[in-house]
Design a protein around this motif. Structure first.
Motif, PDB file in Angstrom:
ATOM      1  N   THR A   1     125.548  62.284  -0.942  1.00  0.00           N
ATOM      2  CA  THR A   1     126.980  61.969  -1.028  1.00  0.00           C
ATOM      3  C   THR A   1     127.309  60.664  -0.307  1.00  0.00           C
ATOM      4  OG1 THR A   1     127.657  63.180   0.975  1.00  0.00           O
ATOM      5  CG2 THR A   1     127.443  64.439  -1.057  1.00  0.00           C
TER       6      THR A   1
ATOM      7  N   ASP B   1     129.861  67.420  -0.527  1.00  0.00           N
ATOM      8  CA  ASP B   1     130.737  66.473   0.150  1.00  0.00           C
ATOM      9  C   ASP B   1     131.417  67.147   1.343  1.00  0.00           C
ATOM     10  OD1 ASP B   1     133.890  65.509   0.156  1.00  0.00           O
ATOM     11  OD2 ASP B   1     132.464  63.850  -0.026  1.00  0.00           O
ATOM     12  N   ASN B   2     131.420  66.477   2.496  1.00  0.00           N
ATOM     13  CA  ASN B   2     131.968  67.072   3.715  1.00  0.00           C
ATOM     14  C   ASN B   2     133.454  67.380   3.609  1.00  0.00           C
ATOM     15  OD1 ASN B   2     129.516  66.932   5.005  1.00  0.00           O
ATOM     16  ND2 ASN B   2     129.961  64.990   6.033  1.00  0.00           N
ATOM     17  N   GLU B   3     134.225  66.487   2.975  1.00  0.00           N
ATOM     18  CA  GLU B   3     135.674  66.634   2.955  1.00  0.00           C
ATOM     19  C   GLU B   3     136.142  67.565   1.842  1.00  0.00           C
ATOM     20  OE1 GLU B   3     137.482  62.804   2.848  1.00  0.00           O
ATOM     21  OE2 GLU B   3     136.614  62.150   4.757  1.00  0.00           O
ATOM     22  N   GLU B   4     135.631  67.363   0.642  1.00  0.00           N
ATOM     23  CA  GLU B   4     136.098  68.152  -0.496  1.00  0.00           C
ATOM     24  C   GLU B   4     135.337  69.467  -0.647  1.00  0.00           C
ATOM     25  OE1 GLU B   4     138.696  67.327  -2.261  1.00  0.00           O
ATOM     26  OE2 GLU B   4     138.966  65.411  -1.222  1.00  0.00           O
ATOM     27  N   ARG B   5     134.193  69.569   0.026  1.00  0.00           N
ATOM     28  CA  ARG B   5     133.314  70.739  -0.112  1.00  0.00           C
ATOM     29  C   ARG B   5     132.972  70.992  -1.579  1.00  0.00           C
ATOM     30  NH1 ARG B   5     133.110  73.975   4.617  1.00  0.00           N
ATOM     31  NH2 ARG B   5     133.505  72.574   6.356  1.00  0.00           N
ATOM     32  N   GLN B   6     132.740  69.903  -2.303  1.00  0.00           N
ATOM     33  CA  GLN B   6     132.399  69.996  -3.717  1.00  0.00           C
ATOM     34  C   GLN B   6     131.087  69.288  -3.987  1.00  0.00           C
ATOM     35  OE1 GLN B   6     135.790  68.357  -5.782  1.00  0.00           O
ATOM     36  NE2 GLN B   6     136.931  70.281  -5.698  1.00  0.00           N
TER      37      GLN B   6
ATOM     38  N   CYS C   1     123.819  61.439   9.658  1.00  0.00           N
ATOM     39  CA  CYS C   1     125.103  62.034   9.303  1.00  0.00           C
ATOM     40  C   CYS C   1     125.640  62.882  10.451  1.00  0.00           C
ATOM     41  CB  CYS C   1     124.955  62.918   8.068  1.00  0.00           C
ATOM     42  SG  CYS C   1     124.358  62.017   6.620  1.00  0.00           S
TER      43      CYS C   1
ATOM     44  N   CYS D   1     127.505  71.531   6.073  1.00  0.00           N
ATOM     45  CA  CYS D   1     128.914  71.833   6.342  1.00  0.00           C
ATOM     46  C   CYS D   1     129.274  73.291   6.112  1.00  0.00           C
ATOM     47  CB  CYS D   1     129.817  70.928   5.496  1.00  0.00           C
ATOM     48  SG  CYS D   1     129.553  71.045   3.725  1.00  0.00           S
TER      49      CYS D   1
END
Length: 275
Positions: free
Chosen positions: A14, A64-69, A22, A27
């Motif tokens: 990502t 992805d860390n923010e969207e968890r997608q 990272c 996550c």
């Protein structure tokens, strides 16, 4: 896990950077869980032994860390990263990719670019891809629609079993599934440095991936087709009167790792020279 992880090559797709750079490496804890099932260090009198008996692990982070997608683009980049490592000579003996992830027909997982790199892995690099077959609603109801990447023809699609070898009721099934493995209350590693249990096809899949590693350890010259044949031809029929899926599931049956190794070794042993 530490002794079996190829830390220098671990990658975050990502962010397109080494995983050890990272701030967040897992996550949700899912990757740590899957890794332990596949290859937690064996014979150290601690916790559990992974199914592969000490195969090397190369983690690639795709969440992805923010969207968890997870996007299909990041999955494609992950395969391309591995191809580059192999082509450059930085990574040898890459035999199996485990993907305990997926989506149904209307998701990004059903993506031709993604499908193409899976086919390239198999046809150009002799790498098998093993995938979680899907978990329905994770309580009572399985899904019978196509799950990707598991139900691509080139992948080995894994369904989950109860501890008594019957079908885990909410494990997905359809004609595109390939094999079943234990998937209920599987003890594995967690992010706190300890151990916990997990259920579903996400833990059934790395049991099969670990077995693929065992098969290649038994015969390093085996082809992906020979390995897959050994897995499926030695699988044991699943007997489940309450949730009988024999007419509607493509699964060859329950994994028998020992029998698969034995069949593969017998199949590829050279014929004795005539005296």
């Amino acid at each position: 896990l530490a002794d079996n992880i190829l830390t220098d090559l671990a990658w975050d797709a990502t962010l397109e950077q080494p995983l050890d750079e990272c701030e967040i490496t897992d996550c949700a804890g899912h990757g740590t869980m899957v890794a332990g099932v596949a290859s937690a260090v064996a014979n150290n009198a601690l916790g559990i032994a992974g199914a592969s008996y000490n195969a090397d692990l190369l983690p690639i982070k795709v969440v992805d860390n923010e969207e968890r997608q997870i996007t299909s683009a990041d999955l494609v980049k992950s395969y391309e990263y591995l191809f580059d490592l192999v082509d450059s000579g930085k990574l040898d003996n890459l035999r199996v990719i485990n993907m305990s992830l997926g989506g149904y027909e209307d998701s990004q997982a059903n993506d031709e670019a993604f499908h193409d790199v899976i086919k390239t892995a198999l046809n150009t690099y002799d790498i098998l891809t093993v995938c979680a077959g899907g978990n329905g609603n994770q309580t009572t109801t399985p899904n019978t629609g196509k799950m990707y990447p598991a139900d691509f023809d080139e992948c080995i699609s894994v369904t989950a079993l109860e501890s008594d070898d019957t079908n885990l009721v909410w494990s997905d099934y359809n004609e595109f599934k390939d094999i079943s493995a234990p998937g209920q209350n599987i003890r594995t590693t967690n992010m706190s440095g300890g151990f916990s249990t997990a259920s579903g096809t996400s833990v059934a899949s790395p049991i099969v991936s670990g077995t693929v590693a065992l098969l290649y350890a038994a015969d390093p010259d085996a082809t992906p087709e020979q390995v897959r044949t050994a897995l499926e031809e030695t699988a044991v029929p699943v007997v489940d009167k309450e949730h009988d899926r024999t007419e509607t599931s493509g699964s060859a049956g329950a994994l028998d790792a020992g029998a698969a190794v034995e069949q593969l070794v017998d199949a590829v042993e050279p014929e004795p020279e005539p005296e």
